[in-house]
Design a protein around this motif. Structure first.
Motif, PDB file in Angstrom:
ATOM      1  N   TYR A 189     -10.015   0.169  40.279  1.00 15.73           N
ATOM      2  CA  TYR A 189     -10.961  -0.919  40.067  1.00 15.73           C
ATOM      3  C   TYR A 189     -12.245  -0.679  40.845  1.00 15.73           C
ATOM      4  CZ  TYR A 189     -10.048  -3.161  44.624  1.00 15.73           C
ATOM      5  OH  TYR A 189      -9.962  -3.438  45.958  1.00 15.73           O
ATOM      6  N   LEU A 190     -13.310  -1.295  40.367  1.00 17.35           N
ATOM      7  CA  LEU A 190     -14.621  -1.236  41.010  1.00 17.35           C
ATOM      8  C   LEU A 190     -15.291  -2.590  40.824  1.00 17.35           C
ATOM      9  CD1 LEU A 190     -16.977   0.271  42.369  1.00 17.35           C
ATOM     10  CD2 LEU A 190     -17.628   1.108  40.102  1.00 17.35           C
ATOM     11  N   GLU A 191     -15.758  -3.153  41.932  1.00 17.71           N
ATOM     12  CA  GLU A 191     -16.422  -4.461  41.894  1.00 17.71           C
ATOM     13  C   GLU A 191     -17.771  -4.362  42.576  1.00 17.71           C
ATOM     14  OE1 GLU A 191     -15.810  -8.995  43.664  1.00 17.71           O
ATOM     15  OE2 GLU A 191     -14.090  -7.624  43.533  1.00 17.71           O
ATOM     16  N   VAL A 192     -18.836  -4.550  41.810  1.00 19.29           N
ATOM     17  CA  VAL A 192     -20.182  -4.594  42.360  1.00 19.29           C
ATOM     18  C   VAL A 192     -20.443  -6.018  42.850  1.00 19.29           C
ATOM     19  CG1 VAL A 192     -22.636  -4.268  41.879  1.00 19.29           C
ATOM     20  CG2 VAL A 192     -20.930  -2.773  40.796  1.00 19.29           C
ATOM     21  N   GLN A 193     -20.987  -6.139  44.034  1.00 15.84           N
ATOM     22  CA  GLN A 193     -21.205  -7.453  44.636  1.00 15.84           C
ATOM     23  C   GLN A 193     -22.016  -8.353  43.696  1.00 15.84           C
ATOM     24  OE1 GLN A 193     -23.107  -7.286  48.502  1.00 15.84           O
ATOM     25  NE2 GLN A 193     -21.715  -8.857  49.255  1.00 15.84           N
ATOM     26  N   GLY A 194     -21.477  -9.545  43.422  1.00 12.27           N
ATOM     27  CA  GLY A 194     -22.139 -10.487  42.539  1.00 12.27           C
ATOM     28  C   GLY A 194     -21.762 -10.343  41.082  1.00 12.27           C
ATOM     29  N   LYS A 195     -20.917  -9.353  40.787  1.00 13.23           N
ATOM     30  CA  LYS A 195     -20.493  -9.141  39.408  1.00 13.23           C
ATOM     31  C   LYS A 195     -18.964  -9.154  39.322  1.00 13.23           C
ATOM     32  CE  LYS A 195     -24.565  -6.507  38.030  1.00 13.23           C
ATOM     33  NZ  LYS A 195     -25.064  -5.279  37.348  1.00 13.23           N
ATOM     34  N   LYS A 196     -18.463  -9.280  38.104  1.00 20.58           N
ATOM     35  CA  LYS A 196     -17.027  -9.339  37.885  1.00 20.58           C
ATOM     36  C   LYS A 196     -16.386  -7.983  38.123  1.00 20.58           C
ATOM     37  CE  LYS A 196     -13.602 -10.766  34.416  1.00 20.58           C
ATOM     38  NZ  LYS A 196     -13.421 -11.268  33.024  1.00 20.58           N
ATOM     39  N   ARG A 197     -15.211  -8.000  38.753  1.00 20.36           N
ATOM     40  CA  ARG A 197     -14.465  -6.769  38.997  1.00 20.36           C
ATOM     41  C   ARG A 197     -14.033  -6.143  37.676  1.00 20.36           C
ATOM     42  NH1 ARG A 197      -9.473  -6.478  43.199  1.00 20.36           N
ATOM     43  NH2 ARG A 197     -11.243  -7.020  44.552  1.00 20.36           N
ATOM     44  N   VAL A 198     -14.154  -4.813  37.582  1.00 28.87           N
ATOM     45  CA  VAL A 198     -13.688  -4.067  36.421  1.00 28.87           C
ATOM     46  C   VAL A 198     -12.448  -3.283  36.834  1.00 28.87           C
ATOM     47  CG1 VAL A 198     -14.244  -2.317  34.696  1.00 28.87           C
ATOM     48  CG2 VAL A 198     -16.020  -3.888  35.509  1.00 28.87           C
ATOM     49  N   THR A 199     -11.365  -3.481  36.117  1.00 28.02           N
ATOM     50  CA  THR A 199     -10.080  -2.854  36.453  1.00 28.02           C
ATOM     51  C   THR A 199      -9.537  -2.107  35.244  1.00 28.02           C
ATOM     52  OG1 THR A 199      -9.562  -4.632  38.006  1.00 28.02           O
ATOM     53  CG2 THR A 199      -7.727  -3.272  37.258  1.00 28.02           C
ATOM     54  N   GLN A 200      -9.010  -0.920  35.499  1.00 25.93           N
ATOM     55  CA  GLN A 200      -8.258  -0.205  34.472  1.00 25.93           C
ATOM     56  C   GLN A 200      -6.844  -0.016  34.984  1.00 25.93           C
ATOM     57  OE1 GLN A 200      -8.083   4.214  33.170  1.00 25.93           O
ATOM     58  NE2 GLN A 200      -9.785   3.341  32.030  1.00 25.93           N
ATOM     59  N   SER A 201      -5.880  -0.516  34.243  1.00 26.13           N
ATOM     60  CA  SER A 201      -4.486  -0.478  34.679  1.00 26.13           C
ATOM     61  C   SER A 201      -3.602  -0.165  33.489  1.00 26.13           C
ATOM     62  CB  SER A 201      -4.082  -1.819  35.304  1.00 26.13           C
ATOM     63  OG  SER A 201      -2.766  -1.776  35.800  1.00 26.13           O
ATOM     64  N   GLY A 202      -2.606   0.682  33.709  1.00 29.00           N
ATOM     65  CA  GLY A 202      -1.687   1.014  32.630  1.00 29.00           C
ATOM     66  C   GLY A 202      -0.820   2.189  33.000  1.00 29.00           C
ATOM     67  N   ASN A 203      -0.050   2.663  32.065  1.00 31.44           N
ATOM     68  CA  ASN A 203       0.789   3.830  32.266  1.00 31.44           C
ATOM     69  C   ASN A 203      -0.011   5.072  31.882  1.00 31.44           C
ATOM     70  OD1 ASN A 203       3.080   2.372  33.112  1.00 31.44           O
ATOM     71  ND2 ASN A 203       3.635   1.940  30.986  1.00 31.44           N
ATOM     72  N   VAL A 204      -0.239   5.934  32.850  1.00 31.87           N
ATOM     73  CA  VAL A 204      -1.098   7.103  32.633  1.00 31.87           C
ATOM     74  C   VAL A 204      -0.371   8.365  33.070  1.00 31.87           C
ATOM     75  CG1 VAL A 204      -3.191   5.727  32.935  1.00 31.87           C
ATOM     76  CG2 VAL A 204      -2.180   6.884  34.914  1.00 31.87           C
ATOM     77  N   ALA A 205      -0.798   9.487  32.496  1.00 32.32           N
ATOM     78  CA  ALA A 205      -0.158  10.764  32.800  1.00 32.32           C
ATOM     79  C   ALA A 205      -0.731  11.422  34.042  1.00 32.32           C
ATOM     80  CB  ALA A 205      -0.287  11.717  31.609  1.00 32.32           C
ATOM     81  N   HIS A 206      -2.069  11.274  34.256  1.00 32.17           N
ATOM     82  CA  HIS A 206      -2.705  11.997  35.358  1.00 32.17           C
ATOM     83  C   HIS A 206      -3.651  11.128  36.194  1.00 32.17           C
ATOM     84  CE1 HIS A 206      -1.639  15.358  32.582  1.00 32.17           C
ATOM     85  NE2 HIS A 206      -1.298  15.922  33.714  1.00 32.17           N
ATOM     86  N   TYR A 207      -4.327  10.155  35.593  1.00 27.58           N
ATOM     87  CA  TYR A 207      -5.296   9.370  36.365  1.00 27.58           C
ATOM     88  C   TYR A 207      -5.596   8.052  35.677  1.00 27.58           C
ATOM     89  CZ  TYR A 207      -8.572  11.383  32.951  1.00 27.58           C
ATOM     90  OH  TYR A 207      -9.194  11.771  31.793  1.00 27.58           O
ATOM     91  N   ALA A 208      -6.037   7.082  36.510  1.00 26.52           N
ATOM     92  CA  ALA A 208      -6.559   5.815  36.016  1.00 26.52           C
ATOM     93  C   ALA A 208      -8.059   5.800  36.270  1.00 26.52           C
ATOM     94  CB  ALA A 208      -5.893   4.644  36.727  1.00 26.52           C
ATOM     95  N   GLY A 209      -8.826   5.302  35.317  1.00 24.74           N
ATOM     96  CA  GLY A 209     -10.270   5.354  35.387  1.00 24.74           C
ATOM     97  C   GLY A 209     -10.776   6.383  34.381  1.00 24.74           C
ATOM     98  N   PRO A 210     -12.000   6.804  34.487  1.00 19.23           N
ATOM     99  CA  PRO A 210     -12.962   6.413  35.523  1.00 19.23           C
ATOM    100  C   PRO A 210     -13.616   5.067  35.226  1.00 19.23           C
ATOM    101  CG  PRO A 210     -13.983   7.934  33.999  1.00 19.23           C
ATOM    102  CD  PRO A 210     -12.552   7.799  33.561  1.00 19.23           C
ATOM    103  N   ILE A 211     -14.015   4.385  36.286  1.00 17.12           N
ATOM    104  CA  ILE A 211     -14.782   3.149  36.167  1.00 17.12           C
ATOM    105  C   ILE A 211     -16.142   3.406  36.807  1.00 17.12           C
ATOM    106  CG2 ILE A 211     -14.893   0.710  36.736  1.00 17.12           C
ATOM    107  CD1 ILE A 211     -11.837   0.815  37.030  1.00 17.12           C
ATOM    108  N   ARG A 212     -17.185   3.282  36.028  1.00 20.13           N
ATOM    109  CA  ARG A 212     -18.540   3.540  36.512  1.00 20.13           C
ATOM    110  C   ARG A 212     -19.345   2.249  36.481  1.00 20.13           C
ATOM    111  NH1 ARG A 212     -17.477   7.235  32.513  1.00 20.13           N
ATOM    112  NH2 ARG A 212     -16.984   9.364  33.170  1.00 20.13           N
ATOM    113  N   ALA A 213     -20.217   2.078  37.470  1.00 17.60           N
ATOM    114  CA  ALA A 213     -21.045   0.869  37.507  1.00 17.60           C
ATOM    115  C   ALA A 213     -22.317   1.131  38.300  1.00 17.60           C
ATOM    116  CB  ALA A 213     -20.275  -0.295  38.130  1.00 17.60           C
ATOM    117  N   TYR A 214     -23.412   0.598  37.813  1.00 20.04           N
ATOM    118  CA  TYR A 214     -24.708   0.663  38.494  1.00 20.04           C
ATOM    119  C   TYR A 214     -24.678  -0.275  39.693  1.00 20.04           C
ATOM    120  CZ  TYR A 214     -29.830   0.316  38.988  1.00 20.04           C
ATOM    121  OH  TYR A 214     -31.117   0.340  39.450  1.00 20.04           O
TER     122      TYR A 214
END
Length: 506
Positions: free
Chosen positions: A454-479
């Motif tokens: 997950y990634l949460e920019v101050q003042g904005k809603k948290r973005v989360t990626q969650s699930g069953n993965v083989a190698h990695y969760a994400g990527p989550i990018r944010a300005y």
């Protein structure tokens, strides 16, 4: 250019001879000091206005923190700069008063060897016995402050300039005793990157010493003209595509025509007992009479090639003719130097060398310096994780990296282990001011199991990626320009959640 106000850069600088390398006997020829300059200061390179550090409470008497505060006041050296310099040199580990291989003592690595005598200079300046400076943490820190202040005086820093840590740049560069101006710049940049990122050091005694992150306007002076070794790679071709090229002194290796003249069938792993900048500097010094083909940095796995693979580096005695040597920043008795980025980058380098020369990827052919016949060295030492390293070398580890997942232009800022199951990473791209978070698995690879990023920019809603993965969760990018971020991840029951941090400002 926008800059992170807190960069997770854990570099260290020790610009003196390296241990755990075997070559011809070292000479006592003096090293060439980096140039000094009285030219007018160049425009500052950091655009953020200097931040005012928060007020501190008085540190308890007898602590390392109190010793830094007292030494800084006595010699009118900025306290945070003094701590960052000590951390760059030793991670604030005095090694019980035992000398480094280069003859450096204590937290501030005061040196006494044939070419460098900062220990003796500190004794003169502080009027403390050499023996006390070697073994006493407080005395050693005062000695380092005294030497740094002496360099500042020689460079003409007046009382007003001394209050601005950014004005000490040339003095810090001098403290590193670099063999060239470009390595002196690398050393000083390391210290100031630590100040920008903040230091949260835990000493061997368990004490915590903190430097709050702060941006500074740097007065590099003459060093602004020196090549930035962390910048664009030199035009000279390298054997490993990801490496930078900085040539070792020709007096420190033998020109050859391998593998036609001699088969390459071994890769030797070294630990420098010193820093990335220090290793590069020493290999450029003809007094060294030692070298290795590659140097790997602790904080981010940056790789510098200094000797062509066709040539014989002087690093492993009887194995010089048949091996490629890889030097790693750090000290054998302190595991904090051996980071995941270092292991991964070094393993990728080893894998590349092995594939090109047909070297089996096993512990009979990828060896520590201590395994070389006739060697009297102990590196890489008991803190080096051979199991983890060989897993990365053989491809048993995750085939993806956080940099690959986030994409071109992203560089590592911080990471947090999720037990033994994996690691969550925070990266940043200076070209577009985006953060990126990725959670990388280390176990059950190829099998879909639960992971979160997950990634949460101050003042904005948290973005989360969650699930069953083989190698990695994400990527989550944010300005995140002019904002702080929270970031974290989870694998199984192991979780990491950061506070708001890593604020970006113009």
């Amino acid at each position: 250019m926008p800059r992170l106000r807190r960069l997770a850069v854990l570099l260290a600088g020790s610009l003196i001879p390296l241990a755990n390398l075997t070559g011809p006997p070292a000479s006592t020829a003096p090293a060439t000091p980096p140039p000094t300059s009285t030219a007018p200061a160049t425009p500052p390179v950091r655009t953020a206005a200097p931040a005012t550090p928060p007020a501190r409470t008085t540190a308890p008497a007898g602590t390392l923190a109190e010793a830094f505060t007292r030494a800084a006041a006595t010699y009118e050296v900025p306290r945070d700069l003094l701590v960052a310099l000590g951390y760059a040199e030793t991670h604030l580990d005095g090694h019980g008063g035992a000398p480094s291989a280069s003859g450096g003592y204590g937290v501030m690595h005061l040196v006494s060897n044939p070419t460098v005598h900062t220990l003796e200079r500190a004794a003169t300046l502080t009027k403390q016995p050499v023996a006390t400076l070697k073994t006493g943490d407080a005395a050693n820190i005062a000695g380092g402050a005294a030497v740094l202040r002496a360099y500042a005086d020689e460079l003409g820093l007046d009382a007003t300039a001394r209050k601005d840590p950014g004005k000490w740049y040339a003095a810090v560069a001098e403290y590193g005793n670099a063999s060239t101006s470009e390595v002196a710049r690398l050393y000083a940049d390391t210290v100031y990157d630590l100040m920008a990122g903040g230091v949260h050091a835990v000493t061997p005694s368990g004490e915590t010493v903190i430097v709050m992150s702060r941006m500074l306007q740097l007065d590099r002076g003459a060093y602004s003209a020196a090549r930035d070794l962390d910048g664009t790679m030199a035009a000279a071709a390298v054997d490993f595509p990801s490496a930078r090229w900085v040539a070792a002194k020709s007096a420190n290796y033998t020109v050859a025509k391998r593998p036609s003249s001699a088969k390459i069938d071994r890769i030797v792993i070294h630990v420098a007992q010193g820093s990335y900048a220090g290793t590069i500097s020493w290999f450029q010094n003809p007094a060294a009479q030692v070298s290795a083909h590659y140097v790997v940095r602790s904080s981010d796995g940056a790789v510098t090639q200094m000797v062509r693979e066709k040539d014989r580096a002087w690093h492993a005695g009887n194995y010089n003719s048949r091996s490629v040597g890889i030097e790693h920043e750090g000290y054998i008795n302190n595991a904090s130097w051996f980071t995941d980025p270092m292991y991964r980058a070094s393993a990728a380098l080893t894998r590349s060398i092995a594939d090109r020369y047909g070297i089996p990827k096993d512990r009979a052919h990828i060896v520590g310096h201590n395994q070389v016949p006739g060697a009297d060295h102990t590196d890489p030492g008991p803190k080096w994780d051979w199991t983890r390293y060989m897993q990365y070398v053989t491809g048993g580890g995750n085939p993806y990296t956080a940099q690959k997942v986030c994409g071109s232009g992203y560089k590592m800022v911080d990471s947090a282990a999720l037990g033994s199951a994996g690691t969550v990473y925070l990266l940043y791209n200076t070209a577009n001011d985006n953060n990126c978070v990725a959670t990388m698995k280390a176990t059950s690879l190829g099998t879909a199991t639960a992971a979160t990023a997950y990634l949460e920019v101050q003042g904005k809603k948290r973005v989360t990626q969650s699930g069953n993965v083989a190698h990695y969760a994400g990527p989550i990018r944010a300005y995140a320009l002019d904002k702080c971020v929270k970031w974290g991840g989870k694998i199984g029951s192991s979780t990491y959640d950061s506070p708001f941090e890593y604020c970006v400002s113009e």
